[in-house]
Design a protein around this motif. Structure first.
Motif, PDB file in Angstrom:
ATOM      1  N   UNK A  16     -13.210  11.537 -13.660  1.00  0.00           N
ATOM      2  CA  UNK A  16     -12.261  11.162 -14.423  1.00  0.00           C
ATOM      3  C   UNK A  16     -11.495   9.651 -14.295  1.00  0.00           C
ATOM      4  N   UNK A  17     -10.816   9.417 -15.331  1.00  0.00           N
ATOM      5  CA  UNK A  17      -9.692   8.083 -14.876  1.00  0.00           C
ATOM      6  C   UNK A  17      -8.318   8.960 -15.488  1.00  0.00           C
ATOM      7  N   UNK A  18      -7.784   9.039 -14.272  1.00  0.00           N
ATOM      8  CA  UNK A  18      -6.278   9.741 -14.506  1.00  0.00           C
ATOM      9  C   UNK A  18      -5.248   9.045 -14.167  1.00  0.00           C
ATOM     10  N   UNK A  19      -4.283   9.049 -15.129  1.00  0.00           N
ATOM     11  CA  UNK A  19      -3.040   8.345 -14.836  1.00  0.00           C
ATOM     12  C   UNK A  19      -1.911   9.111 -14.523  1.00  0.00           C
ATOM     13  N   UNK A  20      -0.994   8.912 -13.381  1.00  0.00           N
ATOM     14  CA  UNK A  20      -0.095   9.410 -12.705  1.00  0.00           C
ATOM     15  C   UNK A  20       1.178   8.665 -13.057  1.00  0.00           C
ATOM     16  N   UNK A  21       2.146   9.421 -13.765  1.00  0.00           N
ATOM     17  CA  UNK A  21       3.455   8.690 -14.114  1.00  0.00           C
ATOM     18  C   UNK A  21       4.567   9.351 -13.995  1.00  0.00           C
ATOM     19  N   UNK A  22       5.926   8.879 -13.998  1.00  0.00           N
ATOM     20  CA  UNK A  22       6.979   9.472 -13.916  1.00  0.00           C
ATOM     21  C   UNK A  22       8.231   8.634 -13.605  1.00  0.00           C
ATOM     22  N   UNK A  23       9.458   9.081 -13.726  1.00  0.00           N
ATOM     23  CA  UNK A  23      10.533   8.171 -13.235  1.00  0.00           C
ATOM     24  C   UNK A  23      10.333   7.861 -11.622  1.00  0.00           C
ATOM     25  N   UNK A  24      11.214   6.857 -11.262  1.00  0.00           N
ATOM     26  CA  UNK A  24      11.438   6.449  -9.896  1.00  0.00           C
ATOM     27  C   UNK A  24      11.890   7.768  -9.249  1.00  0.00           C
ATOM     28  N   UNK A  25      11.353   8.069  -7.975  1.00  0.00           N
ATOM     29  CA  UNK A  25      11.636   9.412  -7.238  1.00  0.00           C
ATOM     30  C   UNK A  25      10.861  10.537  -7.691  1.00  0.00           C
ATOM     31  N   UNK A  26       9.910  10.519  -8.759  1.00  0.00           N
ATOM     32  CA  UNK A  26       9.521  11.537  -9.027  1.00  0.00           C
ATOM     33  C   UNK A  26       8.374  12.170  -8.181  1.00  0.00           C
ATOM     34  N   UNK A  27       7.975  11.407  -7.237  1.00  0.00           N
ATOM     35  CA  UNK A  27       7.109  11.939  -6.071  1.00  0.00           C
ATOM     36  C   UNK A  27       5.795  11.292  -6.258  1.00  0.00           C
ATOM     37  N   UNK A  28       5.359  10.258  -7.234  1.00  0.00           N
ATOM     38  CA  UNK A  28       4.103   9.890  -7.353  1.00  0.00           C
ATOM     39  C   UNK A  28       3.388   9.204  -6.021  1.00  0.00           C
ATOM     40  N   UNK A  29       4.135   8.286  -5.341  1.00  0.00           N
ATOM     41  CA  UNK A  29       3.528   7.732  -4.172  1.00  0.00           C
ATOM     42  C   UNK A  29       3.461   8.746  -3.099  1.00  0.00           C
ATOM     43  N   UNK A  30       4.451   9.871  -2.882  1.00  0.00           N
ATOM     44  CA  UNK A  30       4.553  10.376  -1.985  1.00  0.00           C
ATOM     45  C   UNK A  30       3.165  11.458  -2.161  1.00  0.00           C
ATOM     46  N   UNK A  31       2.783  11.902  -3.307  1.00  0.00           N
ATOM     47  CA  UNK A  31       1.585  12.497  -3.476  1.00  0.00           C
ATOM     48  C   UNK A  31       0.466  11.804  -2.859  1.00  0.00           C
ATOM     49  N   UNK A  32       0.388  10.620  -3.340  1.00  0.00           N
ATOM     50  CA  UNK A  32      -0.874   9.636  -2.831  1.00  0.00           C
ATOM     51  C   UNK A  32      -0.636   9.782  -1.339  1.00  0.00           C
ATOM     52  N   UNK A  33       0.368   9.578  -0.723  1.00  0.00           N
ATOM     53  CA  UNK A  33       0.440   9.446   0.941  1.00  0.00           C
ATOM     54  C   UNK A  33      -0.010  10.645   1.428  1.00  0.00           C
ATOM     55  N   UNK A  34       0.311  11.978   0.840  1.00  0.00           N
ATOM     56  CA  UNK A  34      -0.081  13.176   1.398  1.00  0.00           C
ATOM     57  C   UNK A  34      -1.744  13.288   1.209  1.00  0.00           C
ATOM     58  N   UNK A  35      -2.339  12.669   0.094  1.00  0.00           N
ATOM     59  CA  UNK A  35      -3.882  12.908  -0.156  1.00  0.00           C
ATOM     60  C   UNK A  35      -4.443  12.080   0.929  1.00  0.00           C
ATOM     61  N   UNK A  36      -3.818  10.995   1.374  1.00  0.00           N
ATOM     62  CA  UNK A  36      -4.449   9.938   2.223  1.00  0.00           C
ATOM     63  C   UNK A  36      -4.110  10.080   3.856  1.00  0.00           C
ATOM     64  N   UNK A  37      -3.189  11.086   4.094  1.00  0.00           N
ATOM     65  CA  UNK A  37      -3.059  11.315   5.234  1.00  0.00           C
ATOM     66  C   UNK A  37      -1.855  10.608   5.966  1.00  0.00           C
ATOM     67  N   UNK A  38      -1.147   9.940   5.111  1.00  0.00           N
ATOM     68  CA  UNK A  38       0.110   9.087   5.533  1.00  0.00           C
ATOM     69  C   UNK A  38       1.493  10.266   5.675  1.00  0.00           C
ATOM     70  N   UNK A  39       1.345  11.018   4.827  1.00  0.00           N
ATOM     71  CA  UNK A  39       2.379  11.923   5.026  1.00  0.00           C
ATOM     72  C   UNK A  39       1.863  13.350   5.447  1.00  0.00           C
TER      73      UNK A  39
END
Length: 249
Positions: A31-54
């Motif tokens: 897949x080529x999936x886009x993840x969008x949402x307003x600031x503070x929606x949790x997009x980067x936090x989700x990426x941080x969890x997946x990669x072990x940073x959070x």
């Protein structure tokens, strides 16, 4: 298609604020999936969890059937998950090819790293070609444009042979020409990898996205094609900044 990334019931709380509040997400292989949402929606936090940073407060993240929650970042990388950041992390004093060569050595045993390398390896040459940086191979990374640095960082991921690439706002701050070249790069990468892109640029989204997930207040608001997402009145209201009765063009 087979799911390569499965997120279930993901919840992350910072000082009483739920940055992610029960997120479920499935991304299929290829897949080529886009993840969008307003600031503070949790997009980067989700990426941080997946990669072990959070570390999440609750929930599961499985990559190719392997649970990622609790693993350190380097172990997630070795499983085949790579990511970029909003600001490209490259070694400015090293050449483009040396940056790629160093990244490629991540998976090599120590004895191989100690050998003096002669010429450019096939995988580094392929990454140079894919990222459009072959003509700049011997240039110091510090003199590259903003867009070229982003392409180099993506190339540095490719030589590590990931199956899943997570790209955090790859076209932020780019010129129109750089955005178009980055879109072409994403399409090339998506032929052989699974790619998740966090992005705000709606023009870029309309042109290159295949499937879209919209986050709002730490939850999945909508998933579907670009047309389906744009036609959803809830998305128009909370993200696209339009009233429910106004059409999105």
């Amino acid at each position: 298609m087979n799911p390569v990334l499965e997120v279930r019931g993901l919840r992350v709380v910072f000082d009483g604020f739920a940055a992610l509040d029960g997120v479920d997400l499935t991304v299929a292989e290829g897949e080529l999936r886009f993840l969008i949402g307003p600031n503070g929606a949790g997009k980067t936090t989700l990426i941080d969890v997946i990669t072990g940073l959070t570390r999440p407060a609750a929930g599961s993240v499985r990559f190719d059937g392997v649970e990622l929650v609790g693993l350190r970042e380097h172990r997630v990388v070795r499983l085949g998950v790579g990511r970029t950041f909003q600001t490209a992390a490259v070694f400015e004093e090293l050449s483009v090819v040396d940056n790629l060569d160093l990244a490629a050595g991540f998976r090599l045993p120590l004895r191989s790293l100690l050998r003096r390398r002669r010429g450019i390896s096939d995988e580094v040459a392929a990454a140079l070609e894919t990222a459009g940086l072959t003509a700049l191979a011997d240039r110091p990374a510090g003199v590259l444009s903003h867009g070229q640095r982003q392409w180099l960082e993506i190339g540095m991921l490719l030589v590590q042979r990931p199956r899943l690439l997570l790209l955090d706002e790859p076209v932020a701050g780019m010129s129109r020409d750089e955005r178009e070249r980055t879109g072409g790069l994403l399409e090339r990468i998506a032929r052989t990898h699974t790619v998740v892109v966090v992005e705000h640029d709606m023009e870029f989204l309309r042109r290159y996205a295949r499937e879209v997930t919209v986050l709002h207040q730490g939850r999945v608001l909508r998933e579907g094609s670009v047309a389906e997402v744009q036609d959803d009145p809830r998305v128009r209201e909370v993200y696209l900044g339009r009233s429910k009765g106004e059409a999105v063009t």
